[in-house]
Design an enzyme around this catalytic site. Structure first.
Site, short mmCIF file in Angstrom:
data_model
loop_
_atom_site.label_atom_id
_atom_site.label_comp_id
_atom_site.label_asym_id
_atom_site.label_seq_id
_atom_site.Cartn_x
_atom_site.Cartn_y
_atom_site.Cartn_z
N SER A 1 0.95 -1.10 -0.10
CA SER A 1 -0.16 0.14 -0.03
C SER A 1 0.94 1.24 -0.07
CB SER A 1 -0.98 0.03 1.25
OG SER A 1 -1.44 1.21 1.36
N TYR B 1 -2.15 -0.38 10.48
CA TYR B 1 -2.15 -0.65 9.12
C TYR B 1 -0.96 -0.48 8.45
CZ TYR B 1 -3.43 -1.47 4.18
OH TYR B 1 -3.61 -1.46 2.94
#
Length: 280
Positions: free
Chosen positions: A134, A147
């Site tokens: 990501s 995250y």
């Protein structure tokens, strides 16, 4: 044509990558926690699709899925570590249970899959590992720290792995997507921790509220992202990092500028710490 092993293949970007690979004539070992979810996702039952059950947090399951795939197709050429989920919450608000569950999938699940697949790639002296990270693993934001940390860990794993099997002909790419119109912001993929500490309303609140506001409205086209991922496996010299989306490019470009400014401002302190240096 090659054989692909894709985790998290029943929905989202994993499903799009699976469809794109199949459309180009590749065969795909499509793994999900429940193989029936894969079959439901591909009702047309395309040729070359093998649906397998594999909870990546349980090491024996990716190993069994790989064994099934090798029995069916005889080899594996591309491994796509796509299974994962998100977590929103300020660091202090995030429970130990939620943090550990996140890392079990996003980090240890990848390690389990790598241990199951790399022996085949090494024996073949060829292959490509694609880890779906990501942009948040390169530059994270408040309320996405855990995250981001899981994806930062995946960056470290990928960067080291990039050099380890390279002499054997095995390549590694980490993909850093920005926002894409998948189900990632839905409850099936994203856990939102309760807003338990009022002091974090300003720092973490805007990001906490973003999923409900942006679900289904993010700028990226997942089908185009899937094409880019399959394209990169066909490149003669694939990159270590591949950003996807204008928002990802913007965030990646901004971080080195910040690091450089702070390094220049505090260089004198950094250089003052050597043996015999004057720390004035």
């Amino acid at each position: 044509m090659g054989v692909w092993f894709v985790t998290g293949a029943s929905r989202g970007l994993g499903a799009e990558i699976t469809r794109e690979a199949l459309s180009r004539g590749h065969r795909v070992i499509a793994a999900a926690r429940d193989a029936s979810a894969v079959l439901r996702a591909y009702e047309e039952k395309p040729d070359g699709l093998l649906a397998v059950s594999a909870d990546v947090t349980r090491p024996e399951q990716p190993a069994a899925a790989v064994e099934s795939g090798l029995k069916e197709f005889g080899r594996i050429d591309v491994v796509v570590n796509n299974a994962g989920h998100g977590l929103v919450g300020a660091i202090e608000e995030t429970s130990d249970e939620a943090a550990r569950a996140l890392f079990d999938v996003n980090v240890f699940g990848v390690l389990n899959t790598l241990r199951a697949t790399l022996p085949t790639l090494r024996a073949q002296r060829s292959g490509h590992v694609v880890n779906i990270g990501s942009v948040g693993g390169f530059a994270t934001v408040p309320a996405a720290g855990l995250y981001g940390a899981s994806k930062f860990a995946l960056e470290g794993v990928s960067e080291a792995l990039h050099g380890e099997p390279a002499p054997l002909g095995v390549r590694v790419t980490i993909v850093e997507p920005g926002g894409f119109r998948t189900d990632f912001l839905s409850a099936s993929s994203l856990r939102v921790e309760p807003a338990a500490i009022e002091d974090y309303a300003l720092g973490a609140g805007p990001v906490r509220e973003a999923p409900a506001r942006n679900d289904g409205r993010r700028p990226g086209d997942p089908a185009k992202a899937a094409r880019a991922v399959v394209d990169v496996t066909e490149a003669a010299e694939p990159p270590l990092r591949l950003q996807l989306g204008a928002d990802a490019v913007e965030r990646v470009e901004a971080k080195p500028d910040l690091v450089r400014r702070e390094l220049d401002r505090w260089r004198h302190v950094a250089l003052s710490t050597g043996v015999g240096e004057d720390a004035r």
